[in-house]
Design a protein around this motif. Structure first.
Motif, mmCIF file in Angstrom:
data_model
loop_
_atom_site.group_PDB
_atom_site.id
_atom_site.type_symbol
_atom_site.label_atom_id
_atom_site.label_comp_id
_atom_site.label_asym_id
_atom_site.label_seq_id
_atom_site.Cartn_x
_atom_site.Cartn_y
_atom_site.Cartn_z
ATOM 1 N N PRO A 17 42.795 -32.668 -18.580
ATOM 2 C CA PRO A 17 42.246 -33.937 -18.080
ATOM 3 C C PRO A 17 41.721 -33.832 -16.649
ATOM 4 C CG PRO A 17 44.290 -34.336 -19.249
ATOM 5 C CD PRO A 17 44.154 -32.847 -19.124
ATOM 6 N N ARG A 18 42.449 -33.099 -15.819
ATOM 7 C CA ARG A 18 42.002 -32.939 -14.426
ATOM 8 C C ARG A 18 40.707 -32.117 -14.380
ATOM 9 N NH1 ARG A 18 44.294 -33.433 -9.390
ATOM 10 N NH2 ARG A 18 43.791 -31.813 -7.891
ATOM 11 N N PHE A 19 40.689 -31.040 -15.153
ATOM 12 C CA PHE A 19 39.517 -30.153 -15.200
ATOM 13 C C PHE A 19 38.277 -30.934 -15.667
ATOM 14 C CE2 PHE A 19 37.246 -27.208 -18.264
ATOM 15 C CZ PHE A 19 36.523 -26.510 -17.302
ATOM 16 N N THR A 20 38.419 -31.673 -16.771
ATOM 17 C CA THR A 20 37.247 -32.381 -17.306
ATOM 18 C C THR A 20 36.840 -33.534 -16.370
ATOM 19 O OG1 THR A 20 38.715 -33.682 -18.732
ATOM 20 C CG2 THR A 20 37.615 -31.813 -19.747
ATOM 21 N N SER A 21 37.830 -34.128 -15.690
ATOM 22 C CA SER A 21 37.472 -35.258 -14.819
ATOM 23 C C SER A 21 36.728 -34.772 -13.566
ATOM 24 C CB SER A 21 38.714 -36.075 -14.508
ATOM 25 O OG SER A 21 38.909 -36.234 -13.153
ATOM 26 N N ILE A 22 37.091 -33.589 -13.057
ATOM 27 C CA ILE A 22 36.367 -33.039 -11.897
ATOM 28 C C ILE A 22 34.901 -32.788 -12.283
ATOM 29 C CG2 ILE A 22 36.161 -31.008 -10.385
ATOM 30 C CD1 ILE A 22 39.296 -30.785 -10.639
ATOM 31 N N VAL A 23 34.725 -32.233 -13.482
ATOM 32 C CA VAL A 23 33.360 -31.909 -13.916
ATOM 33 C C VAL A 23 32.585 -33.202 -14.213
ATOM 34 C CG1 VAL A 23 31.999 -30.691 -15.664
ATOM 35 C CG2 VAL A 23 34.116 -29.678 -14.804
ATOM 36 N N ARG A 24 33.283 -34.196 -14.769
ATOM 37 C CA ARG A 24 32.631 -35.483 -15.041
ATOM 38 C C ARG A 24 32.087 -36.096 -13.751
ATOM 39 N NH1 ARG A 24 33.276 -37.907 -19.789
ATOM 40 N NH2 ARG A 24 32.693 -40.075 -20.020
ATOM 41 N N LYS A 25 32.924 -36.055 -12.707
ATOM 42 C CA LYS A 25 32.501 -36.615 -11.413
ATOM 43 C C LYS A 25 31.268 -35.887 -10.889
ATOM 44 C CE LYS A 25 36.865 -38.381 -9.774
ATOM 45 N NZ LYS A 25 38.095 -37.669 -9.432
ATOM 46 N N LYS A 26 31.270 -34.569 -11.057
ATOM 47 C CA LYS A 26 30.126 -33.768 -10.575
ATOM 48 C C LYS A 26 28.837 -34.200 -11.301
ATOM 49 C CE LYS A 26 28.384 -29.238 -11.771
ATOM 50 N NZ LYS A 26 27.259 -29.026 -10.891
ATOM 51 N N PHE A 27 28.917 -34.359 -12.614
ATOM 52 C CA PHE A 27 27.714 -34.743 -13.362
ATOM 53 C C PHE A 27 27.347 -36.210 -13.091
ATOM 54 C CE2 PHE A 27 28.446 -30.746 -15.484
ATOM 55 C CZ PHE A 27 27.169 -30.315 -15.817
ATOM 56 N N LEU A 28 28.352 -37.052 -12.900
ATOM 57 C CA LEU A 28 28.086 -38.466 -12.561
ATOM 58 C C LEU A 28 27.330 -38.564 -11.245
ATOM 59 C CD1 LEU A 28 31.349 -40.463 -13.427
ATOM 60 C CD2 LEU A 28 29.015 -41.013 -14.174
ATOM 61 N N ALA A 29 27.752 -37.728 -10.275
ATOM 62 C CA ALA A 29 27.133 -37.776 -8.950
ATOM 63 C C ALA A 29 25.640 -37.464 -9.025
ATOM 64 C CB ALA A 29 27.839 -36.796 -8.006
ATOM 65 N N SER A 30 25.225 -36.679 -10.024
ATOM 66 C CA SER A 30 23.784 -36.397 -10.141
ATOM 67 C C SER A 30 23.149 -37.148 -11.310
ATOM 68 C CB SER A 30 23.523 -34.890 -10.265
ATOM 69 O OG SER A 30 24.671 -34.140 -10.372
ATOM 70 N N ASN A 31 23.843 -38.179 -11.784
ATOM 71 C CA ASN A 31 23.319 -38.995 -12.899
ATOM 72 C C ASN A 31 22.970 -38.160 -14.117
ATOM 73 O OD1 ASN A 31 23.455 -41.593 -11.889
ATOM 74 N ND2 ASN A 31 21.624 -41.243 -10.633
ATOM 75 N N LEU A 32 23.820 -37.184 -14.410
ATOM 76 C CA LEU A 32 23.530 -36.301 -15.546
ATOM 77 C C LEU A 32 24.533 -36.484 -16.681
ATOM 78 C CD1 LEU A 32 22.481 -33.047 -13.638
ATOM 79 C CD2 LEU A 32 21.005 -34.648 -14.878
ATOM 80 N N ILE A 33 25.264 -37.591 -16.644
ATOM 81 C CA ILE A 33 26.176 -37.876 -17.754
ATOM 82 C C ILE A 33 26.153 -39.374 -18.032
ATOM 83 C CG2 ILE A 33 28.224 -38.084 -16.248
ATOM 84 C CD1 ILE A 33 29.821 -36.806 -18.601
ATOM 85 N N LYS A 34 26.253 -39.712 -19.317
ATOM 86 C CA LYS A 34 26.336 -41.127 -19.695
ATOM 87 C C LYS A 34 27.598 -41.319 -20.508
ATOM 88 C CE LYS A 34 21.887 -43.358 -20.367
ATOM 89 N NZ LYS A 34 20.994 -43.814 -21.425
ATOM 90 N N ASP A 35 28.393 -42.351 -20.149
ATOM 91 C CA ASP A 35 29.604 -42.635 -20.900
ATOM 92 C C ASP A 35 29.273 -43.641 -21.994
ATOM 93 O OD1 ASP A 35 32.065 -43.398 -21.895
ATOM 94 O OD2 ASP A 35 33.062 -43.215 -19.957
ATOM 95 N N GLU A 36 28.814 -43.156 -23.082
ATOM 96 C CA GLU A 36 28.501 -44.048 -24.216
ATOM 97 C C GLU A 36 28.503 -43.251 -25.514
ATOM 98 O OE1 GLU A 36 24.580 -45.395 -22.993
ATOM 99 O OE2 GLU A 36 23.639 -43.916 -24.300
ATOM 100 N N LEU A 37 28.550 -43.976 -26.598
ATOM 101 C CA LEU A 37 28.533 -43.347 -27.912
ATOM 102 C C LEU A 37 27.131 -42.832 -28.209
ATOM 103 C CD1 LEU A 37 30.807 -43.127 -30.016
ATOM 104 C CD2 LEU A 37 29.719 -45.012 -31.221
ATOM 105 N N PHE A 38 27.035 -41.631 -28.698
ATOM 106 C CA PHE A 38 25.736 -41.094 -29.092
ATOM 107 C C PHE A 38 25.361 -41.697 -30.439
ATOM 108 C CE2 PHE A 38 23.103 -38.003 -31.295
ATOM 109 C CZ PHE A 38 22.152 -37.717 -30.342
ATOM 110 N N GLU A 39 24.209 -42.368 -30.467
ATOM 111 C CA GLU A 39 23.780 -43.032 -31.710
ATOM 112 C C GLU A 39 22.810 -42.113 -32.445
ATOM 113 O OE1 GLU A 39 24.953 -45.836 -32.669
ATOM 114 O OE2 GLU A 39 25.749 -46.763 -30.846
ATOM 115 N N GLN A 40 23.239 -41.607 -33.563
ATOM 116 C CA GLN A 40 22.399 -40.630 -34.271
ATOM 117 C C GLN A 40 21.055 -41.181 -34.708
ATOM 118 O OE1 GLN A 40 24.135 -38.302 -37.372
ATOM 119 N NE2 GLN A 40 26.085 -38.377 -36.294
#
Ligand code: FAD
Length: 354
Positions: free
Chosen positions: A148-171
């Protein structure tokens, strides 16, 4: 939003996280879509790395190749991000009969296993604290990743550059074309699905015989138990600091939902009472679903009908040990056309697709 990237990754468990970091290191642009869930396998997992499979006393599959990669990857991550995520500590297998201990010592002498053992097991440290045992067997090249710590650090990094979206992928929103894929204004050359067991709901991959295996885990507080080692005794008891230990896990192949159950908790309590003589109390109880496969091998590669659609999944019970090695292997395939090991190639299931 209109943007272009090399890879769209769906899912940011350990699979998507490691893949995204490694692709970026290779100079590739990545965008991630992940619906965060506290019940995803990676958020629940204990993160244990253990080179020996206890019951049969054999080397874990690919341990010699995958573990050095895993250790190197997590240590380099810590250096780069200045955060502690990987705890390299020895594990102690508790033997409860002379026969069992003799089996272990026989295996410890074998050439290809010797380097995973140390002779100086701290038997006296544990006398009176765990149930009567013959001797402890000390296993090296083990430890645990705080996923959880590892993935959260990486999540923050991608969030900071607007490269991640927290949402369900709609096929339904995905368009797959010759030159790449497009999804809600985003164009990517390739898409990689790293959805864990949720890939069962993915129309591209529903033919893959993934077997969801629910697991429950508890965190206990146990003041009398040494915190220097991981204990293995039909279960794992991992010290996580402040007299707390992460313990598990259960296996359930028939279940109604992802949530923790009273019966799971009772099972874990019974297992713990069989190991510990020291008093403890449960302070947390969680559950998640592992993406396992009957042949117990990861699943990676290209969709049989779509050249831009890929999967990285099937990490089963060994996500921490196997992910860095196979993410590397996968990227060599994606970027340099290296051949995938047939054992892990998603192509092994092609005949199941109608
Ligand atoms: C109780 C338990 C104990 C475990 N202990 C260990 C251990 O000690 N050591 C070890 O190595 N492994 C352990 N595991 C296994 C480990 O958790 C898995 O191998 C690993 O986490 C799988 O990672 P993953 O990234 O493939 O999938 P997941 O962790 O499931 O990640 C998938 C991600 O994709 C997201 N997602 C899925 N579909 C979509 C969608 N359509 N749109 C947007 N987001 C989506 C999910 O929400 C999730 O965030 C354990 C598992 C459990 C349940």
């Amino acid at each position: 939003m209109t943007s272009v990237c090399d890879y769209l990754i769906v899912g940011q468990g350990i699979a998507g996280t490691v893949l995204a970091l490694m692709l970026e290191k290779k100079g590739k642009s990545v965008f991630i879509i992940d619906k965060f869930s506290i019940h995803s396998s990676s958020q629940v997992a204990a993160g244990l790395v253990n080179p020996i499979t206890g019951r049969r006393i054999v080397k874990s599959w690919m341990a010699d190749e995958a573990l050095p990669d895993a250790f190197q990857f997590y240590f380099e991550f810590e250096k780069e991000f200045g955060e502690k995520v990987f705890h390299s500590i020895d594990a102690l297998e508790v033997t409860s009969s002379v026969h069992e201990y003799n089996e272990w010592t026989r295996r410890m002498d074998e050439q290809n296993l010797q380097h995973y053992f140390r002779q100086d097991a701290p038997n006296e440290l544990y006398r009176g604290k765990i149930r009567d045992f013959i001797k402890l067997v000390r296993i090296t090249s083990s430890g645990w990743l705080d996923i959880p710590r590892f993935t959260s650090i990486v999540r923050k990094k991608f969030l900071a550059s607007n490269l991640i979206k927290d949402e369900l992928f709609e096929q339904d929103q995905l368009k797959v074309e010759e030159s790449g894929i497009s999804y809600e204004g985003l164009f990517a050359k390739r898409i990689i699905f790293c959805e864990g067991y949720k890939c069962l709901e993915n129309k591209f991959w529903e033919y893959i015989p993934l077997i969801p295996a629910k697991g429950e885990i508890v965190v206990i507080e146990c003041k009398g138990l040494p915190q220097e080692f991981i204990l293995l005794s039909g279960m794992f008891i991992i010290p996580i600091g402040n007299d707390q230990f992460r313990c598990g896990a259960t296996y359930e192949w028939k279940f109604e939902n992802e949530l923790p159950t009273e019966s799971g908790k009772s099972k874990l309590l019974e297992m713990l009472n069989n190991v510990l003589k020291t008093e403890f109390k449960i302070i947390e109880h969680t559950s998640g679903v592992r993406p396992t496969v009957k042949d117990r091998r990861p699943i990676l590669g290209q969709h049989p009908d779509h050249q831009n659609v890929f999967i990285f999944n099937g990490l089963g019970t060994k996500g921490v040990s196997l992910t860095p090695y196979f993410a590397n292997h996968f990227i060599e395939h994606l970027e340099n056309d290296a051949r995938l090991m047939s054992e892990v190639d998603v192509g092994r299931f092609s005949s199941m697709k109608n």
